[in-house]
Design a protein around this motif. Sequence first.
Motif, PDB file in Angstrom:
ATOM      1  N   VAL A 123       0.701  -1.081  -0.060  1.00 27.78           N
ATOM      2  CA  VAL A 123       0.202  -0.211  -0.243  1.00 27.78           C
ATOM      3  C   VAL A 123       0.857   1.175  -0.081  1.00 27.78           C
ATOM      4  O   VAL A 123       1.463   1.223   0.865  1.00 27.78           O
ATOM      5  CB  VAL A 123      -1.097   0.207   1.616  1.00 27.78           C
TER       6      VAL A 123
ATOM      7  N   VAL B 292       0.564   5.144   0.201  1.00 33.36           N
ATOM      8  CA  VAL B 292      -0.346   6.472   0.267  1.00 33.36           C
ATOM      9  C   VAL B 292      -0.313   7.230  -0.953  1.00 33.36           C
ATOM     10  O   VAL B 292       0.907   7.918  -0.884  1.00 33.36           O
ATOM     11  CB  VAL B 292      -0.254   6.833   1.635  1.00 33.36           C
TER      12      VAL B 292
ATOM     13  N   GLY C  91      -3.113   2.211  -2.483  1.00 27.89           N
ATOM     14  CA  GLY C  91      -3.716   3.406  -1.807  1.00 27.89           C
ATOM     15  C   GLY C  91      -3.707   4.892  -2.157  1.00 27.89           C
ATOM     16  O   GLY C  91      -4.165   5.897  -1.263  1.00 27.89           O
TER      17      GLY C  91
ATOM     18  N   GLN D 114      -8.001   2.898   0.552  1.00 25.68           N
ATOM     19  CA  GLN D 114      -7.615   1.976   1.270  1.00 25.68           C
ATOM     20  C   GLN D 114      -8.820   1.186   2.022  1.00 25.68           C
ATOM     21  O   GLN D 114      -8.362  -0.014   2.712  1.00 25.68           O
ATOM     22  CB  GLN D 114      -6.628   2.797   2.275  1.00 25.68           C
TER      23      GLN D 114
END
Length: 526
Positions: free
Chosen positions: A15, A17, A478, A481
């Motif tokens: 993931v 962001v 991401g 999420q």
Amino acid sequence: MSVLSDKSDNSDSPVLVAPHDSYVGSIDQGTTSTRFLIFNREGEPVASHQIEFKQYYPHPGWHEHDPLEIITSIEDCIEGAVKTFETQGHSARSIKAVGITNQRETTVVWDNETGEPLYNAIVWTDTRHQNLVRKLKARLGADKLQDLCGLPLSTYPSVGKLLWMIENVPKVSEAYEKGRLAFGTIDAWAVYRLNGGPKANVFVTDPSNASRSMFMNIHTLKYDEQLLDFFRFDMAKLKLPKIVRSSDSKAYGTLTTGILKGIPIAGCLGDQSAALVGQKGFSPGRAKNTYGTGCFLLYHVGDKPVISTHGLLTTVAYDFDGKPQYALEGSIAVAGSSIKFLQNNFGFIDSSSEISVLAETVEDNGGVTFVTAFSGLFAPYWYDDARGTIFGITAYTQKGHVARATLEATCFQTKAILDAMAKDSGRPLAELAVDGGMTNSDLCMQTQADLIGIPVERPRMLETTALGAAIAAGFAIGVWQSFDELKNVNIAGVKTFEPKINKEEREKKFGRWEKAVEMCRGWANE
Ligand SMILES: Nc1ncnc2c1ncn2[C@@H]1O[C@H](COP(=O)(O)OP(=O)(O)O)[C@@H](O)[C@H]1O
Ligand SMILES: O=P(O)(O)OC[C@H](O)CO
């Protein structure tokens, strides 16, 4: 319900962001057109481009696409949409990933050394292999297939199309004998070519697409030896794409040419699964019906497949995090394509949007019922010997009556599917979420509500299929999420169509449809 909050256990898809001005692109490769849409973090499309491509009908029942034209249409749509995006003041670099969604089952074969297609793609609607499928149905073990793969044997899945090509196209059988025959649905083909073909050899598919082949075990999401043996494939000779998760930042590679060169392809879903995701069908009991070329009702049943005993299919809804979610599906082969048929073959209208106007020139169907069984009848009937039949023509019949009967056909078949789904799931739907081109017709949606006796809810933004693929890709990198972050996407402006006829009238109309369905059987038996 599968959630993404524990994505840390998915080592393939870390993931990342994404910054606030991140956008996600979506390739939507449908049966009649290709689109590329760019979505913002609020799930709104900000730019798009669409191209209709050529349909080939070389003989009755045959339906093909040119695999290279499909790739060109994808590349051109990307260029077109990104140019619009840039004229809005955005940078192409703010598109962080691309998802892909596609017409399912359509079968492409290519030489895995050269990367060149060996035949036109055989489209999911094609029925040329009807006799081949009948022979397969008579083979020992045919009755076990649906429990293994979720699909009944019919002309619809990819397997019959592939077998027909191996049996009938010399270039394909030669490649098979030499162990160079690569099979893929449109997702696998597009990912392979967009990654540059044989050099990178990114040869993958996702479970929602693989579940339409009849090669994949619906319980394990792996190719199944029993299935492959049943169809008598020699696995030393046939190359199948690796099945990977629907949301993955690495497995699908990157775009290697054009304005988005270097951007990862991070999501992949069959178009009907993508529409379920785009309608936020993330929990058991959620459903959607998409009225495109065909019409497909998907009902989320949770993390265990439910094998239908009432004419439905079992399919993978999506696998974002190694916890696959399943759906029951009712597939209708002909929906919007029947409107195109009235336009292109009969010249009744100049564009699809005129169908409602034509239908409204008359008050009712004037006694006409149109069973649009151009490819036989799919769910819940599976009558391969039916063909399109118009009943009730008299000297009174006008074009408007046929137009109404055409819209009603998809609505009646949807009712039959909903009835089957209530029996299989034990839980009748309280309302039906819809999308797809044909839902632009208010008349059609009102007819639908009348015939199923529950409200029909149409979102304002109808590009839910493309949104679903963008969500799959956005999860992988991401941009989003959790499902919770999507709860406000596309909720404003929903239009609800309430049923306006009573049960007795509904059942009477449906009774006439059922009679017509029985009467159109047996035509294509020779
Ligand atoms: N205003 C309209 N009324 C009825 N049908 C429509 C309208 N606009 C488009 N359609 C139908 O919608 C279909 C295209 O829908 P779409 O969701 O784009 O399908 P696909 O993804 O299969 O290409 C066409 O077959 C067309 O006939
Ligand atoms: O082109 P559509 O949207 O009608 O979808 C085609 C389906 O995926 C066929 O199974």
